[in-house]
Structure formats: C-alpha cells, structure tokens
Design a protein around this motif. Structure first.
Motif, mmCIF file in Angstrom:
data_model
loop_
_atom_site.group_PDB
_atom_site.id
_atom_site.type_symbol
_atom_site.label_atom_id
_atom_site.label_comp_id
_atom_site.label_asym_id
_atom_site.label_seq_id
_atom_site.Cartn_x
_atom_site.Cartn_y
_atom_site.Cartn_z
ATOM 1 N N ARG A 112 5.718 3.441 -0.397
ATOM 2 C CA ARG A 112 6.282 2.812 0.798
ATOM 3 C C ARG A 112 7.654 3.394 1.125
ATOM 4 O O ARG A 112 7.973 3.628 2.293
ATOM 5 C CB ARG A 112 6.383 1.295 0.595
ATOM 6 C CG ARG A 112 5.031 0.592 0.447
ATOM 7 C CD ARG A 112 5.197 -0.914 0.431
ATOM 8 N NE ARG A 112 3.925 -1.583 0.220
ATOM 9 C CZ ARG A 112 3.546 -2.103 -0.947
ATOM 10 N NH1 ARG A 112 4.357 -2.046 -1.989
ATOM 11 N NH2 ARG A 112 2.363 -2.692 -1.067
ATOM 12 N N MET A 113 8.455 3.623 0.098
ATOM 13 C CA MET A 113 9.770 4.229 0.320
ATOM 14 C C MET A 113 9.635 5.656 0.850
ATOM 15 O O MET A 113 10.426 6.100 1.691
ATOM 16 C CB MET A 113 10.565 4.235 -0.983
ATOM 17 C CG MET A 113 10.978 2.857 -1.462
ATOM 18 S SD MET A 113 11.791 2.889 -3.081
ATOM 19 C CE MET A 113 13.237 3.856 -2.713
ATOM 20 N N LEU A 114 8.614 6.364 0.385
ATOM 21 C CA LEU A 114 8.379 7.725 0.871
ATOM 22 C C LEU A 114 8.018 7.706 2.350
ATOM 23 O O LEU A 114 8.534 8.515 3.139
ATOM 24 C CB LEU A 114 7.260 8.370 0.056
ATOM 25 C CG LEU A 114 6.874 9.801 0.430
ATOM 26 C CD1 LEU A 114 8.043 10.753 0.198
ATOM 27 C CD2 LEU A 114 5.656 10.246 -0.364
ATOM 28 N N THR A 115 7.134 6.787 2.745
ATOM 29 C CA THR A 115 6.767 6.657 4.152
ATOM 30 C C THR A 115 7.987 6.324 5.003
ATOM 31 O O THR A 115 8.202 6.913 6.072
ATOM 32 C CB THR A 115 5.702 5.555 4.331
ATOM 33 O OG1 THR A 115 4.555 5.878 3.545
ATOM 34 C CG2 THR A 115 5.288 5.439 5.789
ATOM 35 N N TYR A 116 8.803 5.382 4.532
ATOM 36 C CA TYR A 116 9.999 4.985 5.276
ATOM 37 C C TYR A 116 10.971 6.152 5.415
ATOM 38 O O TYR A 116 11.494 6.421 6.501
ATOM 39 C CB TYR A 116 10.672 3.810 4.568
ATOM 40 C CG TYR A 116 11.973 3.391 5.211
ATOM 41 C CD1 TYR A 116 11.983 2.476 6.262
ATOM 42 C CD2 TYR A 116 13.188 3.903 4.773
ATOM 43 C CE1 TYR A 116 13.176 2.089 6.857
ATOM 44 C CE2 TYR A 116 14.377 3.526 5.364
ATOM 45 C CZ TYR A 116 14.372 2.622 6.403
ATOM 46 O OH TYR A 116 15.554 2.262 6.997
ATOM 47 N N LEU A 233 1.837 9.191 8.438
ATOM 48 C CA LEU A 233 2.503 9.549 7.187
ATOM 49 C C LEU A 233 2.387 8.493 6.096
ATOM 50 O O LEU A 233 2.874 8.704 4.992
ATOM 51 C CB LEU A 233 3.987 9.831 7.448
ATOM 52 C CG LEU A 233 4.311 10.924 8.465
ATOM 53 C CD1 LEU A 233 5.814 11.077 8.621
ATOM 54 C CD2 LEU A 233 3.686 12.244 8.046
ATOM 55 N N ARG A 234 1.721 7.395 6.363
ATOM 56 C CA ARG A 234 1.691 6.295 5.399
ATOM 57 C C ARG A 234 0.720 6.507 4.251
ATOM 58 O O ARG A 234 0.742 5.757 3.263
ATOM 59 C CB ARG A 234 1.342 4.983 6.111
ATOM 60 C CG ARG A 234 0.038 5.001 6.864
ATOM 61 C CD ARG A 234 -0.223 3.693 7.582
ATOM 62 N NE ARG A 234 -0.543 2.634 6.654
ATOM 63 C CZ ARG A 234 -1.788 2.371 6.262
ATOM 64 N NH1 ARG A 234 -2.807 3.087 6.697
ATOM 65 N NH2 ARG A 234 -2.014 1.379 5.419
ATOM 66 N N THR A 235 -0.128 7.512 4.316
ATOM 67 C CA THR A 235 -1.074 7.784 3.243
ATOM 68 C C THR A 235 -1.290 9.281 3.121
ATOM 69 O O THR A 235 -1.126 10.019 4.103
ATOM 70 C CB THR A 235 -2.424 7.084 3.502
ATOM 71 O OG1 THR A 235 -3.361 7.450 2.487
ATOM 72 C CG2 THR A 235 -2.988 7.466 4.851
ATOM 73 N N ASN A 236 -1.655 9.735 1.935
ATOM 74 C CA ASN A 236 -1.914 11.159 1.726
ATOM 75 C C ASN A 236 -3.225 11.586 2.357
ATOM 76 O O ASN A 236 -3.390 12.740 2.737
ATOM 77 C CB ASN A 236 -1.948 11.481 0.234
ATOM 78 C CG ASN A 236 -0.652 11.109 -0.468
ATOM 79 O OD1 ASN A 236 0.351 10.850 0.178
ATOM 80 N ND2 ASN A 236 -0.688 11.078 -1.780
ATOM 81 N N ALA A 237 -4.174 10.660 2.444
ATOM 82 C CA ALA A 237 -5.482 10.964 3.020
ATOM 83 C C ALA A 237 -5.423 10.789 4.534
ATOM 84 O O ALA A 237 -4.358 10.637 5.123
ATOM 85 C CB ALA A 237 -6.536 10.058 2.394
ATOM 86 N N SER A 238 -6.585 10.821 5.171
ATOM 87 C CA SER A 238 -6.658 10.646 6.620
ATOM 88 C C SER A 238 -6.092 9.285 7.008
ATOM 89 O O SER A 238 -6.222 8.305 6.262
ATOM 90 C CB SER A 238 -8.102 10.764 7.099
ATOM 91 O OG SER A 238 -8.624 12.033 6.759
#
Length: 305
Positions: A112-116, A233-238
């Motif tokens: 979540r921090m990475l997405t933010y 950007l919230r997930t590595n997948a689709s």
C-alpha cells in the motif's frame, strides 16, 4: 534434524564466525552449532552484509542484540522484558504461528505504501510539468487557484483510501530504493503527461472552449488521471485481477460523481458539455489500461514489487 525440518543439512560451527571465515559466505551454512550469545548478532550481521533481509526470534536477554539488529526482531510470548523491548514485534500467543501473520501484514502495508508513493510522485511530476508547459504554451494559468484547492481535496480524498485497499503481499521481502521509485514514477508521469496535454489541446479546439472552460477541463483531466494512476499501480498483475476494497471503490465513485456534477452544472467552475465529460471519463479508462500495460516492463526494469 535439519533435514527433517526442511532447513538443510549444511551445518557450521559458530567458531568460524569469530574468525571471520564463514561471515563472508553465510549462504554456505544452513545450521549453526555451538552458538554463543554474541554469535547470534554476528550471524544476523553476516546475513545482512550478504544482502539478505533477516528475521530473528528470541526470548532471552542474550537474544536482545540480535533482535535489535535484525530487520524483523520477534519476541515470543514468554520472552523477557529486555527481549520484548529490543524486538520490533511481540507475539501474544504461544508458539511461532503469529510470525506468518506479522510477515503477511507487513508486506501488505508495504504494498500500500508503494502504491501511495508511486502515485504521489507521479502526480507531483505530472501536475508541475502540465501547468508549467500550459503556462508557456498558452500564456495563462491552466487551472485557477480555486480549482487547485478543489483538485487537492479530490485527489487526496481517493489517495487516502489506499490505506484500506485489498492487496497481494509480495512473495519475497523488499528494500526501499528511492531513486528507483522516483525514476519509475517519472516514466509513468511522462505517459500521463502526454495523454493529458494531448486531450486538453484537442478537446479545447474541438469543443471551442473559452478560457474558463479550459480551466475546468484541465481540472477534470488531472483528477481523472489521478484515479487511472491509482488503479493501474495498485497491483503487480493486471489492474482487473484484484478488486479494490469497498471503501476505495466507494470513494472513487463519489469523487468522480462529485467533480463531474460540479463541471456539468457549472458549480464553482465554468460548465462543460456532458458529452465532453463522458468522453474524458471513457478516455481515462482506456488510458488506465495503457498505463497498466506499461507498468509491467517498467516494474521489471526498475526491480519494483
């Protein structure tokens, strides 16, 4: 015993740590024997120097230095007060089952921090360059001060919901690398900037918008692309592989509905034709798919997630 537990059979004596031999290649050992209290700290340091993210569990006073040194120091429920004070996490239930919960929760928070971080850096780049280029190319500010304030509320309203989002924890631990994150965010911002500027100038000419309507259009573009960036950007997948949390979905819908109504009805800003608002929304959805496709090679190149 190591073979039965699946740990491995390469046993080393802790004396090698004191001589500095094994510390150079800690991967050569699956087990350590005859370990003194100070050797625990040496093992953790050796693994860290080899590039590993280390975890340490303990319960006694002599475990405290290693618990403090490790990235994840875990004191068991029956640990002494000194061990609990040195550890980063204290288990409340007997046994080590809680370690899995701690690791999973930590990696979810990290995602979540990475997405933010990625989205926030992306928007800083995009908004700054978008408004600067707009001023240079048109000779006037693309967004009024009032719309800037509304944009901050609209974007931050959704960004805060990332804390409640449903995420998949990474299979391996990760380190923060600010330079890689900024470089990746700059790549995403470049794509977002191309979309924003292209849509702005094409729509302004096609619909014959005046100066105030052009400011409303720029405001909507920056709000809608913020949403596209978050979901891509919230997930590595689709982006469609993992549904957002209920709170995140609700805040997104409310945010889009409110800013669209304000623009369509001309409240606090110049009105825009509903056809243009719908077209911008549809184009932003398409852009999120493009951003999602570009995400995978960029993530791979910068070793993110």
């Amino acid at each position: 015993i190591g073979a039965q537990l699946g740990i491995g059979t390469r046993a080393c004596q802790a004396e090698g740590l004191r001589d500095g031999n094994v510390a150079q290649n800690p991967e050569n050992c699956d087990l350590y024997a005859r370990v003194l209290p100070e050797d625990k700290h040496r093992i953790v340091v050796a693994l860290q120097q080899a590039g590993h993210v280390t975890g340490m569990t303990g319960d006694g006073v002599n475990d405290a230095p290693a618990l403090r040194q490790a990235e994840l120091g875990i004191a068991v429920a029956s640990a002494t007060d000194v061990a609990k004070a040195a550890a980063g996490v204290v288990l409340t239930d007997p046994g080590l089952g809680g370690v899995l919960t701690v690791v999973r929760a930590g990696r979810e928070v990290h995602r979540r921090m990475l997405t933010y971080t990625l989205n926030k850096t992306l928007k800083v780049f995009e908004i700054t360059v978008f408004l600067t280029l707009g001023l240079v190319l048109t000779g006037r500010f693309l967004v009024s001060p009032l719309l800037i304030v509304l944009m901050l509320f609209a974007n931050d309203f959704v960004t805060m919901s990332i804390a409640t989002d449903r995420v998949r924890p990474t299979p391996a631990p990760q380190h923060w690398d600010v330079r890689r994150l900024v470089a990746a965010a700059a790549g995403f911002a470049s794509l977002s900037l191309v979309f924003s500027l292209e849509f702005y100038f094409i729509a302004r000419g096609a619909w014959g918008l005046d100066g105030h309507q052009s400011q409303t259009l720029a405001f909507l573009i920056l709000v809608f692309t913020n949403q596209a960036g978050i979901y891509a950007l919230r997930t590595n997948a689709s982006l469609w592989s993992l549904a957002p949390s209920r709170w995140m979905a609700m805040t997104s819908i409310a945010d889009l509905a409110i800013v669209s109504l304000l623009a369509g009805l001309g409240v606090l800003m110049a009105w825009l034709p509903w056809s243009l608002i719908v077209l911008l929304l549809a184009s932003s959805v398409v852009f999120s798919v493009v951003l999602d496709a570009a995400k995978r090679p960029l993530f791979k190149h910068f070793a993110i997630a």
